[in-house]
Design an enzyme around this catalytic site. Structure first.
Site, PDB file in Angstrom:
ATOM      1  N   LYS A 243       0.856  -1.190   0.000  1.00 34.01           N
ATOM      2  CA  LYS A 243       0.000   0.000   0.000  1.00 34.01           C
ATOM      3  C   LYS A 243       0.890   1.237   0.000  1.00 34.01           C
ATOM      4  CE  LYS A 243      -1.272   1.485   3.905  1.00 34.01           C
ATOM      5  NZ  LYS A 243      -0.524   2.796   3.875  1.00 34.01           N
TER       6      LYS A 243
ATOM      7  N   ASP B 258      -5.291   0.378   8.777  1.00 31.93           N
ATOM      8  CA  ASP B 258      -5.050   0.311   7.340  1.00 31.93           C
ATOM      9  C   ASP B 258      -5.702  -0.890   6.668  1.00 31.93           C
ATOM     10  OD1 ASP B 258      -3.611   2.643   7.179  1.00 31.93           O
ATOM     11  OD2 ASP B 258      -1.646   1.693   7.220  1.00 31.93           O
TER      12      ASP B 258
END
EC number: 2.7.1.148
Length: 291
Positions: free
Chosen positions: A11, A139
């Site tokens: 990410k 996240d």
């Protein structure tokens, strides 16, 4: 039933604005455009009666004990929420750097939820899947469906997929783990504080590469400056990227130490990655599209 497999991609925070620390829980409030790289861990699930995990790969050691892994934590959260959930033995191949600002553990956890959802015929927007992602880590929700999108709040507000044009990029991790907590401490916000700064640019759907780059260039990563006080080598990696021919933008991802640069095209990015790898044998360097 055959083994189910999926990738757990890195990410990348193309932008990361810290708006402040909210009263009550004290969480930092963020606004971030997130994309995902080609570089990834690999996760498999062999259906069976017991929940388990085996970890291998070049970064398995720094990932820590298997029992503390976020894959198992996410799976347990889902098992608590779904009666008679079918489970099995996970096998994780760790390739991404750990404590690196690229959400490796969160992406692994989201990949585990995707596999369990597939095994149990659950959509990814099923309330139990979403709740399990939020319970596992800030996240994890944005990693459930790894496509470029905005995330806000403490990670719990996830926008729709944006369908952005792929960005040719080079990622560098200089080999120094950077835990998130010291970076946020170095930012120095107290509960209730706001962090001054320009507003995040509006990101429309289906932006082409040049227009997307023009939109995000004035944005920033508010954790970059405090991360430099924790791990000065982040500055060395950024300088190395900015010195490469064809570099259009270089910035840190997350709380570091991974940094990225966007290039004009994939060939230029690949050449830059080759030069950087040759000059810095201890660095993890990856040429990749961000999408």
């Amino acid at each position: 039933m055959p083994v189910l497999t999926t990738r757990a991609p890195a990410k990348i925070n193309l932008t990361l604005h810290v708006l402040g620390r909210r009263p009550g829980d004290g969480y930092h409030v963020l606004e971030s455009l997130v994309a995902f790289a080609g570089a990834a861990d690999l996760l498999g699930l062999a259906p069976g009666p017991e929940l388990g995990l085996a970890v291998s790969g070049p970064t398995a050691g720094p990932a820590g004990p298997d029992e503390d892994n976020l894959v198992l934590r996410a799976a347990r959260h889902l098992r608590d929420r779904v009666p008679a959930l079918r489970v099995g033995a996970f096998r994780l191949v760790k390739r991404l750097p750990v404590a690196a600002g690229i959400g490796g553990g969160s992406s692994d956890a989201a990949a585990g939820l995707r596999l369990l959802a597939r095994l149990n015929d659950l959509p990814l927007d099923h309330p139990a899947v979403v709740a399990s992602a939020r319970a596992t880590g800030a996240d994890v929700p944005v990693c459930l469906e790894p496509r470029a999108r905005m995330m806000r709040g403490a990670g719990e507000q996830v926008g729709p997929a944006l369908g952005l044009a792929p960005l040719p990029a080079v990622l560098i991790n200089p080999g120094v783990p950077v835990p998130t907590a010291p970076v946020f401490r170095a930012l120095g916000l107290k509960v209730g504080d706001d962090l001054p700064g320009g507003a995040h640019p509006e990101i429309a759907r289906d932006l082409a590469g040049p227009e997307l780059l023009a939109r995000i260039a004035p944005a920033r990563n508010d954790l970059e400056a405090p991360a430099l006080t924790v791990a000065p080598v982040v500055g060395d990696a950024l300088a190395a990227l900015r010195a490469q021919d064809g570099c259009r933008l270089a910035r840190m991802s997350g709380s570091g130490a991974t940094v990225f640069a966007i290039f004009a095209d994939r060939r230029t990015a690949t050449r830059a990655a080759r030069r950087l790898r040759a000059a810095n044998s201890g660095w993890w360097v990856s040429a990749s599209y961000l999408r």
